[in-house]
Design a protein around this motif. Structure first.
Motif, PDB file in Angstrom:
ATOM      1  N   ASP A 180      34.366  38.665  53.291  1.00 42.18           N
ATOM      2  CA  ASP A 180      33.444  37.806  52.725  1.00 42.18           C
ATOM      3  C   ASP A 180      33.506  36.078  53.151  1.00 42.18           C
ATOM      4  OD1 ASP A 180      35.394  38.593  50.923  1.00 42.18           O
ATOM      5  OD2 ASP A 180      34.544  36.991  49.563  1.00 42.18           O
ATOM      6  N   GLY A 206      45.588  41.323  48.530  1.00 38.68           N
ATOM      7  CA  GLY A 206      44.412  41.747  47.716  1.00 38.68           C
ATOM      8  C   GLY A 206      44.981  43.251  47.138  1.00 38.68           C
ATOM      9  N   LYS A 207      45.997  43.695  47.158  1.00 38.67           N
ATOM     10  CA  LYS A 207      46.553  45.169  46.888  1.00 38.67           C
ATOM     11  C   LYS A 207      45.944  45.371  45.239  1.00 38.67           C
ATOM     12  CE  LYS A 207      50.970  44.559  47.208  1.00 38.67           C
ATOM     13  NZ  LYS A 207      50.635  43.354  47.782  1.00 38.67           N
ATOM     14  N   THR A 208      46.374  44.558  44.386  1.00 34.98           N
ATOM     15  CA  THR A 208      46.157  44.894  42.973  1.00 34.98           C
ATOM     16  C   THR A 208      44.454  45.073  42.897  1.00 34.98           C
ATOM     17  OG1 THR A 208      48.130  43.780  42.668  1.00 34.98           O
ATOM     18  CG2 THR A 208      46.293  44.141  40.708  1.00 34.98           C
ATOM     19  N   THR A 209      43.916  43.997  43.444  1.00 41.87           N
ATOM     20  CA  THR A 209      42.322  44.018  43.369  1.00 41.87           C
ATOM     21  C   THR A 209      41.790  45.190  44.024  1.00 41.87           C
ATOM     22  OG1 THR A 209      42.453  41.390  43.552  1.00 41.87           O
ATOM     23  CG2 THR A 209      40.307  42.544  43.839  1.00 41.87           C
ATOM     24  N   GLY A 259      49.494  38.718  47.909  1.00 39.58           N
ATOM     25  CA  GLY A 259      48.356  38.038  48.206  1.00 39.58           C
ATOM     26  C   GLY A 259      47.136  38.696  48.930  1.00 39.58           C
ATOM     27  N   GLU A 290      35.466  39.063  45.208  1.00 46.03           N
ATOM     28  CA  GLU A 290      36.748  39.323  44.324  1.00 46.03           C
ATOM     29  C   GLU A 290      36.141  40.278  43.190  1.00 46.03           C
ATOM     30  OE1 GLU A 290      39.302  35.595  43.629  1.00 46.03           O
ATOM     31  OE2 GLU A 290      37.081  35.056  43.708  1.00 46.03           O
ATOM     32  N   GLN A 343      47.909  42.052  35.473  1.00 40.53           N
ATOM     33  CA  GLN A 343      46.844  41.970  36.214  1.00 40.53           C
ATOM     34  C   GLN A 343      46.333  43.462  36.517  1.00 40.53           C
ATOM     35  OE1 GLN A 343      47.541  40.338  40.142  1.00 40.53           O
ATOM     36  NE2 GLN A 343      45.267  40.648  40.801  1.00 40.53           N
TER      37      GLN A 343
HETATM   38  P1  GDP Z   1      47.963  41.049  46.042  1.00 41.80           P
HETATM   39  O1  GDP Z   1      49.085  40.238  45.765  1.00 41.80           O
HETATM   40  O2  GDP Z   1      48.256  41.904  47.207  1.00 41.80           O
HETATM   41  O3  GDP Z   1      48.176  42.084  44.794  1.00 41.80           O
HETATM   42  O4  GDP Z   1      46.653  40.364  45.865  1.00 41.80           O
HETATM   43  P2  GDP Z   1      45.657  40.241  44.571  1.00 41.80           P
HETATM   44  O5  GDP Z   1      44.912  41.692  44.391  1.00 41.80           O
HETATM   45  O6  GDP Z   1      46.157  39.694  43.419  1.00 41.80           O
HETATM   46  O7  GDP Z   1      44.655  39.288  45.635  1.00 41.80           O
HETATM   47  C1  GDP Z   1      44.807  37.985  45.698  1.00 41.80           C
HETATM   48  C2  GDP Z   1      43.849  37.118  45.850  1.00 41.80           C
HETATM   49  O8  GDP Z   1      42.583  37.628  46.700  1.00 41.80           O
HETATM   50  C3  GDP Z   1      42.998  37.194  44.545  1.00 41.80           C
HETATM   51  O9  GDP Z   1      42.580  35.946  43.986  1.00 41.80           O
HETATM   52  C4  GDP Z   1      41.924  38.241  44.589  1.00 41.80           C
HETATM   53  O10 GDP Z   1      40.581  37.724  43.685  1.00 41.80           O
HETATM   54  C5  GDP Z   1      41.307  37.925  46.072  1.00 41.80           C
HETATM   55  N1  GDP Z   1      40.813  38.808  46.729  1.00 41.80           N
HETATM   56  C6  GDP Z   1      41.187  40.074  46.975  1.00 41.80           C
HETATM   57  N2  GDP Z   1      40.505  40.899  47.695  1.00 41.80           N
HETATM   58  C7  GDP Z   1      39.365  39.972  47.898  1.00 41.80           C
HETATM   59  C8  GDP Z   1      38.187  40.181  48.802  1.00 41.80           C
HETATM   60  O11 GDP Z   1      38.070  41.092  49.317  1.00 41.80           O
HETATM   61  N3  GDP Z   1      37.314  38.896  48.965  1.00 41.80           N
HETATM   62  C9  GDP Z   1      37.530  37.872  48.239  1.00 41.80           C
HETATM   63  N4  GDP Z   1      37.017  36.865  48.154  1.00 41.80           N
HETATM   64  N5  GDP Z   1      38.858  37.784  47.284  1.00 41.80           N
HETATM   65  C10 GDP Z   1      39.741  38.700  47.426  1.00 41.80           C
END
Ligand code: GDP
Length: 296
Positions: A251, A112-115, A110, A277, A147
């Motif tokens: 943000d 934000g790794k994948t994003t 959660g 996002e 994803q």
């Molecule tokens: P992971 O589990 O670490 O891979 O996390 P994800 O990449 O799935 O991100 C988790 C949530 O955070 C998703 O809903 C993303 O869209 C959101 N997210 C990631 N980076 C950002 C950011 O910089 N700003 C915002 N507002 N949301 C983000």
């Protein structure tokens, strides 16, 4: 509404106007304000304590005592110390390796790794003209692999398939081999996160690090995590030689105090900030500008 550090400091400057000298009690009053403001910005307590101790040392030294404008001199010390803790200027991503340069993404689920993996792919394609491959080592959540596939396509990069029945280290070897044979400049490796730190996760990511020998190991952390960011950062720093930090969700309405905490705990530079996002929501982190945000 919490009062920002800059407001608190200008109040102190006013109060101290006309005082010829600074006393230990002035310094204590001011430091109390600084402490409150940093805690309100969600900087972690141990980091705040260290920070205050350093400012106090300098304030009680020659920097302030005897200064014509002791209030302003104190404010100057706080600002300089903040900039020094945050890391000054801008730290670029390092790609100086025999291609493919491997970038390992680490962090909690959660965060934000994948994003961020996809955003970084896009950044490297657009700004550095690189040929980029992504791969997911998250064998626990098939949805995470899908994803990454989706966001990699949005980034205009290539995606290397992996499946939940594979071992992460085997996926890493196969992706590395593919990247070499097809002349990719960069291989971005997304990894499994957990909701909390656990030893199995750390063992796994250490093994990935050993297999991949990455030029960058980026710790991805949610700026909204506030005080908790410190424990997470500590655990990842102990497990891995981190080379940089990505602070996501800037943000949001946090004052970004996590930046100060994570930077102080890991010693690694903050390289990028996530600011939306969307796939283009990644900015090269500017420490000086961020120091102003924490100041409020
Ligand atoms: P992971 O589990 O670490 O891979 O996390 P994800 O990449 O799935 O991100 C988790 C949530 O955070 C998703 O809903 C993303 O869209 C959101 N997210 C990631 N980076 C950002 C950011 O910089 N700003 C915002 N507002 N949301 C983000």
């Amino acid at each position: 509404m919490a009062s920002a550090l800059s407001d608190r400091l200008s109040r102190i400057v006013k109060e101290m106007r006309g005082q010829a000298r600074i006393t230990e009690s002035n310094v204590s009053d001011m430091l109390r304000e600084v402490r409150m403001a940093l805690l309100e910005a969600d900087v972690a307590l141990p980091v705040v304590r260290d920070f205050i101790a350093r400012v106090k040392d300098k304030a009680l030294g020659q920097d302030v005592v005897g200064s014509l404008t002791p209030g302003q001199a104190l404010v100057g010390i706080v600002n300089r110390e903040l900039a020094a803790t945050m890391g000054e200027g801008v730290a670029d991503i390092n790609l100086a390796a025999q291609p493919p340069a491997v970038i390992l993404m680490a962090g909690l689920q959660g965060a934000g790794k994948t994003t961020t993996t996809a955003k970084l792919a896009r950044h490297l394609i657009e700004k550095r003209k690189k040929k980029v491959l992504t791969v997911s080592g998250d064998v626990y959540r098939p949805a995470a692999i899908e994803q990454l596939k989706t966001v990699t396509a949005q980034a205009g990069a290539e995606w290397f398939p992996s499946t939940p029945d594979q071992k992460p280290a085997d996926i890493a070897r196969a992706a590395l081999d593919h990247a070499r044979r097809h002349h990719f400049d960069v291989l971005l490796v997304d990894t499994a996160g957990r909701l909390a730190i656990d030893e199995a996760l750390m063992r796994e990511i250490r093994e990935l690090h050993a297999v991949l020998n990455p030029v960058e190991t980026l710790f991805v952390v949610d700026a909204m995590q506030g005080q908790d960011a410190v424990n997470t950062a500590k655990a990842f720093k102990e497990a891995l030689p981190l080379t940089g930090i990505v602070l996501t969700k800037l943000d949001g309405d946090s004052r970004g105090g996590a930046a100060l905490s994570v930077r102080a705990i890991t010693g690694a530079p903050i390289k990028f900030a996530g600011v939306s996002e969307k796939i283009d929501g990644l900015e090269v982190f500017d420490a000086d500008r961020h120091a102003q945000r924490v100041l409020g």
